[in-house]
Design a protein around this motif. Structure first.
Motif, PDB file in Angstrom:
ATOM      1  N   PHE A 161       0.607  -1.201   0.222  1.00 53.31           N
ATOM      2  CA  PHE A 161       0.223   0.145  -0.015  1.00 53.31           C
ATOM      3  C   PHE A 161       0.834   1.247  -0.016  1.00 53.31           C
ATOM      4  O   PHE A 161       1.826   1.329   0.889  1.00 53.31           O
ATOM      5  CB  PHE A 161      -0.946   0.021   1.251  1.00 53.31           C
ATOM      6  N   LEU A 162       0.636   2.161  -0.791  1.00 52.16           N
ATOM      7  CA  LEU A 162       1.391   3.465  -0.928  1.00 52.16           C
ATOM      8  C   LEU A 162       0.622   4.542  -1.173  1.00 52.16           C
ATOM      9  O   LEU A 162      -0.317   4.468  -1.813  1.00 52.16           O
ATOM     10  CB  LEU A 162       2.340   3.499  -2.088  1.00 52.16           C
ATOM     11  N   VAL A 163       0.989   5.909  -0.495  1.00 54.62           N
ATOM     12  CA  VAL A 163       0.361   6.829  -0.517  1.00 54.62           C
ATOM     13  C   VAL A 163       1.274   8.085  -0.994  1.00 54.62           C
ATOM     14  O   VAL A 163       2.406   8.032  -0.591  1.00 54.62           O
ATOM     15  CB  VAL A 163      -0.347   7.540   0.538  1.00 54.62           C
ATOM     16  N   PRO A 164       1.291   8.965  -1.781  1.00 51.64           N
ATOM     17  CA  PRO A 164       2.074  10.112  -2.447  1.00 51.64           C
ATOM     18  C   PRO A 164       2.405  11.186  -0.992  1.00 51.64           C
ATOM     19  O   PRO A 164       1.459  11.443  -0.343  1.00 51.64           O
ATOM     20  CB  PRO A 164       1.391  10.692  -3.522  1.00 51.64           C
ATOM     21  N   VAL A 165       3.525  11.862  -1.147  1.00 51.36           N
ATOM     22  CA  VAL A 165       3.797  12.722  -0.131  1.00 51.36           C
ATOM     23  C   VAL A 165       4.213  14.000  -0.918  1.00 51.36           C
ATOM     24  O   VAL A 165       4.947  13.967  -1.823  1.00 51.36           O
ATOM     25  CB  VAL A 165       5.055  12.215   0.865  1.00 51.36           C
ATOM     26  N   GLU A 166       3.518  15.141  -0.535  1.00 51.44           N
ATOM     27  CA  GLU A 166       3.815  16.472  -1.297  1.00 51.44           C
ATOM     28  C   GLU A 166       4.407  17.343  -0.239  1.00 51.44           C
ATOM     29  O   GLU A 166       4.499  17.292   0.857  1.00 51.44           O
ATOM     30  CB  GLU A 166       2.538  16.895  -1.779  1.00 51.44           C
ATOM     31  N   ASP A 167       5.298  18.315  -0.972  1.00 49.84           N
ATOM     32  CA  ASP A 167       5.813  19.391  -0.034  1.00 49.84           C
ATOM     33  C   ASP A 167       5.121  20.394   0.132  1.00 49.84           C
ATOM     34  O   ASP A 167       4.005  20.384  -0.455  1.00 49.84           O
ATOM     35  CB  ASP A 167       7.405  19.656  -0.609  1.00 49.84           C
ATOM     36  N   GLN A 168       5.534  21.388   0.640  1.00 47.10           N
ATOM     37  CA  GLN A 168       4.505  22.723   0.795  1.00 47.10           C
ATOM     38  C   GLN A 168       4.124  23.454  -0.396  1.00 47.10           C
ATOM     39  O   GLN A 168       3.215  24.051  -0.412  1.00 47.10           O
ATOM     40  CB  GLN A 168       5.361  23.624   1.820  1.00 47.10           C
ATOM     41  N   TYR A 169       4.776  23.028  -1.596  1.00 50.43           N
ATOM     42  CA  TYR A 169       4.372  23.695  -2.729  1.00 50.43           C
ATOM     43  C   TYR A 169       3.591  22.749  -3.742  1.00 50.43           C
ATOM     44  O   TYR A 169       3.102  22.938  -4.663  1.00 50.43           O
ATOM     45  CB  TYR A 169       5.784  23.925  -3.495  1.00 50.43           C
ATOM     46  N   GLY A 170       3.160  21.441  -3.080  1.00 51.51           N
ATOM     47  CA  GLY A 170       2.462  20.573  -3.597  1.00 51.51           C
ATOM     48  C   GLY A 170       3.125  19.718  -4.809  1.00 51.51           C
ATOM     49  O   GLY A 170       2.550  18.907  -5.408  1.00 51.51           O
ATOM     50  N   THR A 171       4.424  19.718  -4.642  1.00 52.21           N
ATOM     51  CA  THR A 171       5.332  18.943  -5.407  1.00 52.21           C
ATOM     52  C   THR A 171       5.278  17.474  -4.667  1.00 52.21           C
ATOM     53  O   THR A 171       5.751  17.501  -3.523  1.00 52.21           O
ATOM     54  CB  THR A 171       6.649  19.366  -5.830  1.00 52.21           C
ATOM     55  N   ILE A 172       4.887  16.374  -5.572  1.00 56.48           N
ATOM     56  CA  ILE A 172       5.278  15.026  -4.872  1.00 56.48           C
ATOM     57  C   ILE A 172       6.950  14.627  -4.761  1.00 56.48           C
ATOM     58  O   ILE A 172       7.615  14.681  -5.709  1.00 56.48           O
ATOM     59  CB  ILE A 172       4.785  13.891  -5.699  1.00 56.48           C
ATOM     60  N   VAL A 173       7.216  14.559  -3.391  1.00 56.02           N
ATOM     61  CA  VAL A 173       8.540  14.183  -3.033  1.00 56.02           C
ATOM     62  C   VAL A 173       9.116  12.539  -2.972  1.00 56.02           C
ATOM     63  O   VAL A 173      10.194  12.458  -2.518  1.00 56.02           O
ATOM     64  CB  VAL A 173       9.096  15.185  -1.985  1.00 56.02           C
ATOM     65  N   GLY A 174       7.945  12.037  -2.662  1.00 52.30           N
ATOM     66  CA  GLY A 174       8.394  10.500  -2.504  1.00 52.30           C
ATOM     67  C   GLY A 174       6.806   9.829  -2.165  1.00 52.30           C
ATOM     68  O   GLY A 174       5.817  10.508  -2.610  1.00 52.30           O
ATOM     69  N   ALA A 175       6.995   8.843  -1.175  1.00 54.58           N
ATOM     70  CA  ALA A 175       5.640   8.220  -0.896  1.00 54.58           C
ATOM     71  C   ALA A 175       5.800   7.264   0.533  1.00 54.58           C
ATOM     72  O   ALA A 175       7.173   7.005   0.805  1.00 54.58           O
ATOM     73  CB  ALA A 175       5.641   6.985  -1.909  1.00 54.58           C
ATOM     74  N   VAL A 176       4.888   7.350   1.178  1.00 56.57           N
ATOM     75  CA  VAL A 176       4.688   6.448   2.313  1.00 56.57           C
ATOM     76  C   VAL A 176       3.989   5.167   2.117  1.00 56.57           C
ATOM     77  O   VAL A 176       3.025   5.272   1.689  1.00 56.57           O
ATOM     78  CB  VAL A 176       4.222   7.193   3.519  1.00 56.57           C
ATOM     79  N   GLY A 177       4.474   3.989   2.701  1.00 56.27           N
ATOM     80  CA  GLY A 177       3.915   2.916   2.329  1.00 56.27           C
ATOM     81  C   GLY A 177       4.085   1.714   3.148  1.00 56.27           C
ATOM     82  O   GLY A 177       4.785   1.807   4.190  1.00 56.27           O
ATOM     83  N   LYS A 178       3.442   0.632   3.169  1.00 52.73           N
ATOM     84  CA  LYS A 178       3.409  -0.352   4.144  1.00 52.73           C
ATOM     85  C   LYS A 178       3.402  -1.590   3.362  1.00 52.73           C
ATOM     86  O   LYS A 178       2.772  -2.009   2.295  1.00 52.73           O
ATOM     87  CB  LYS A 178       2.581  -0.369   5.130  1.00 52.73           C
ATOM     88  N   VAL A 179       3.838  -2.888   3.844  1.00 48.65           N
ATOM     89  CA  VAL A 179       3.846  -4.188   3.195  1.00 48.65           C
ATOM     90  C   VAL A 179       3.108  -4.923   4.360  1.00 48.65           C
ATOM     91  O   VAL A 179       3.440  -5.123   5.416  1.00 48.65           O
ATOM     92  CB  VAL A 179       5.278  -4.990   3.135  1.00 48.65           C
ATOM     93  N   LEU A 180       1.644  -5.209   3.981  1.00 43.91           N
ATOM     94  CA  LEU A 180       0.807  -5.807   5.015  1.00 43.91           C
ATOM     95  C   LEU A 180       0.538  -7.224   4.507  1.00 43.91           C
ATOM     96  O   LEU A 180       0.561  -7.766   3.336  1.00 43.91           O
ATOM     97  CB  LEU A 180      -0.483  -5.188   4.550  1.00 43.91           C
ATOM     98  N   ASP A 181       0.676  -8.143   5.718  1.00 41.61           N
ATOM     99  CA  ASP A 181       0.476  -9.728   5.579  1.00 41.61           C
ATOM    100  C   ASP A 181      -0.835  -9.949   5.169  1.00 41.61           C
ATOM    101  O   ASP A 181      -1.681  -9.332   5.508  1.00 41.61           O
ATOM    102  CB  ASP A 181       0.745 -10.100   6.884  1.00 41.61           C
TER     103      ASP A 181
END
Length: 666
Positions: A161-181
């Motif tokens: 599962f992943l969701v995008p991470v944006e900086d203060q200007y709305g630019t996507i700088v990466g993602a937060v995710g998890k590996v779920l059993d």
């Protein structure tokens, strides 16, 4: 032939009816209720699979929301704002370990290239997800969910599962995710039971079992062909689909309700033994059969006893009817019951009494019939002879009316042929009328053209006369010019003589006369020039006179031609007037012919109408004659039939008297 008792027949019929009614009723009840039970079980399976699907979607939504809350934590923002520094990475990894649950194999943070920089499970650090479709979804600003797959770390079935991470200007700088059993989804089915044998299993897009109560089957291909066929279409599992499939497993008939989870590219299957689904309806069918057998065993003896008690008086009536059939009308039924059978018995005795009276009356009537039949024979003979004469006369009348009808039809056909010829004449006369009008129009136009030519000729004659007058005036003027020219010539001659004299006198004067000599010389030259020009003018006048004379002669000839043309045109006018008058007469004759044809047609139509009326009247008359003839023939046949009836009646009355004598009345 052995006789069967009516009671046995009635009992048999009623028993068969009751058995059939019971069987049909119980069968209908069984079918309706069993269908309801089966439908209820199938609906329950559908509801359960739907609830499982909703549960999966709720769990997915929960995991996404959990990741979004993690992505909004300040430690994540600090990490990205400090350019992914190692110091912040350690702090972030510690935080991810704290928020990790028992089902999370790892919670991680990636850079914008998909490389895991911080993770609750250090084994995932440095792993690149850039080629994964779910990471590519996050670069577009969407949540990414992977399909069920085997973990490269633990070998378990997992879901990313992943969701995008944006900086203060709305630019996507990466993602937060998890590996779920995947046990997060499947663990709830360990204790699940549907009926007694029903269970749930899950299949991924590669047709492998992700979860099954029998743990030995996990991570193995699905062996149920009917369900595996659903996954042949790779797009099937990417959309929400549900199906019901029946299949055989270990010699048992099974029923499966399938539901796809497109977010996880996975299928959930609820299956149960079909015999267990039908068990309740089968049990109910057995109860209905037992109830029907018991019901028949009680009802049939009761019916037999009741029918015997009812049919006892009928046996006595049957014995009495047998004696009556042998001619004995002295018997009585003597049934004293007050029910319908007692009433039937009394009516039976009353009927016998009426039959006795009727037989006595029939005896008297038979004698009367014999007397009447003799009188009828005499009248019928006379009637038959009269009908024979009427039949022959009506046939003659029918033949005559047919001849008259044929003659009228021949007249009508002749008038129709006459009408066709008149119409042909009328068409031709109309064409002649049109041609005559065309000729008259052409002649009128020719007349107008001739009048115009005549006017032009007269005008040309007048113009020629005016030209002749002008030429004559021109000749007079030329003669005057010739006279003047002669005078000028004389003057020129005299001037020439005067010039010679002046020259002589100038010579005499010597030096003083030189200037005068020049003048005299010039005057001589002028005189010679004038004389030369006047000769030319005289020659020109002669030529003009010759041309004018020739023109005058031509004009006279042309004037004679125009006068002759005018005379010819006057003659043509007279001829055209004669043609127009003749054409007008022809048009009048044609109109008179058309009028006569119209009158003839009108009279012919009236005659045709009258002949049609006569024909219609004769047809009706002929039809009436034929009906009369048919009626006469029918009466003739009826008369012949009456003879047969008379003879038959004599025979019948004799038989009636013989039959009545067999009855015993007293």
């Amino acid at each position: 032939m052995k006789k069967r008792k009516i009671s046995i027949k009635i009992v048999t019929a009623i028993s068969l009816f009751l058995i059939l009614f019971t069987v049909v009723t119980n069968f209908c009840i069984y079918r309706i209720e069993s269908n309801k039970i089966m439908k209820s079980n199938y609906d329950n399976m559908k509801i359960i699979t739907s609830e499982i699907g909703n549960s999966f979607r709720s769990s997915i939504a929960y995991q996404i929301e959990n990741l979004k809350s993690v992505s909004k934590e300040s430690v994540v923002a600090d990490y990205y704002s400090n350019n992914l520094s190692e110091e912040k990475q350690k702090t972030l990894s510690d935080r991810l370990k704290k928020v990790s649950s028992n089902y999370d194999e790892a919670i991680f943070v990636t850079d914008k290239n998909g490389v895991i920089k911080a993770s609750s499970n250090d084994q995932y650090t440095g792993l690149s997800l850039s080629s994964k479709s779910y990471f590519k979804d996050t670069t577009g600003g969407k949540e990414g969910i992977g399909s069920v797959e085997s973990s490269v770390i633990t070998g378990k079935f997992i879901v990313y599962f992943l969701v995008p991470v944006e900086d203060q200007y709305g630019t996507i700088v990466g993602a937060v995710g998890k590996v779920l059993d995947s046990s997060y989804f499947s663990e709830r089915f360990n204790s699940f039971k549907f009926l007694n044998t029903g269970y749930v299993f899950m299949i991924d897009s590669s047709k492998k079992l992700v979860y099954h109560p029998d743990l030995h089957k996990i991570n193995k291909p699905i062996m149920i062909k009917e369900i595996a066929n659903l996954l042949k279409d790779s797009q099937y599992i990417t959309k929400s689909n549900s199906d019901v499939k029946a299949y055989e497993e270990n010699g048992k008939s099974m029923v499966a309700e399938t539901l796809t989870i497109p977010e996880l590219k996975m299928m959930v299957v609820l299956t149960a033994d079909k015999s267990e689904i039908l068990e309740a309806s089968t049990y109910m069918g057995k109860l209905l059969i037992i109830f029907g057998i018991v019901e028949q065993a009680i009802l049939i003896p009761l019916i037999l006893v009741m029918i015997n008690s009812v049919l006892k008086p009928l046996k006595r009536l049957t014995s009495n009817t047998k004696q009556i059939s042998e001619g004995d009308l002295t018997v009585l039924s003597k049934v004293d019951s007050k029910d319908e059978l007692g009433e039937l018995s009394r009516n039976f005795d009353f009927m016998i009494g009426n039959i006795k009276i009727l037989i006595n009356e029939i005896k008297g009537s038979a004698n009367d019939l014999l007397n009447i039949n003799e009188c009828f024979s005499v009248v019928q003979q006379e009637n038959h002879e009269g009908m024979t004469f009427i039949k022959e006369s009506s046939q003659v009348m029918v033949d005559e009316t047919r001849n008259i009808d044929e003659a009228i039809k021949w007249c009508i056909e002749g008038f129709e042929r006459y009408e066709e010829k008149l119409n042909a004449i009328n068409v031709k006369s109309e064409k002649m009328f049109k041609h005559a009008n065309s000729i008259r129009t052409v002649n009128s136009e020719g007349m107008e053209s001739i009048y115009e030519l005549r006017d032009i000729g007269n005008s040309a004659g007048k113009n020629f006369n005016a030209i002749n007058d002008s030429i004559k005036k021109l000749i007079t003027n030329l003669n005057s010019i010739n006279t003047i020219a002669k005078g000028v010539t004389n003057i020129s001659n005299q001037t020439n003589i005067l010039s010679l004299n002046a020259s002589i006198e100038a010579a005499k004067a010597g030096e003083f006369g030189k200037s005068f000599s020049v003048v005299a010389e010039e005057i001589g030259k002028l005189s010679n020039s004038i004389e030369s020009e006047m000769k030319s003018i005289n020659n020109l006048i002669k030529v003009i006179n010759n041309n004018i004379n020739e023109t005058t002669e031509s004009m006279d000839e042309l004037n004679k031609f125009f006068n002759l043309q005018v005379d010819v045109l006057n003659v043509s006018v007279d001829k055209f007037n004669t043609i127009i008058k003749s054409t007008d007469k022809i048009i009048g004759y044609i109109q008179e012919v058309n009028s006569n044809i119209t009158t003839i047609n009108s009279e012919k139509n009236e005659m045709n109408k009258r002949l049609s009326d006569v024909n219609t009247t004769f047809e009706e008359f002929n039809k009436g004659i034929e009906e009369v003839s048919a009626s006469v023939n029918k009466q003739y046949e009826d008369s012949a039939m009456l003879d047969e009836i008379k003879n038959s009646m004599n025979h019948t009355v004799s038989n009636l008297q013989s039959s009545i004598s067999n009855f015993k009345i007293d």
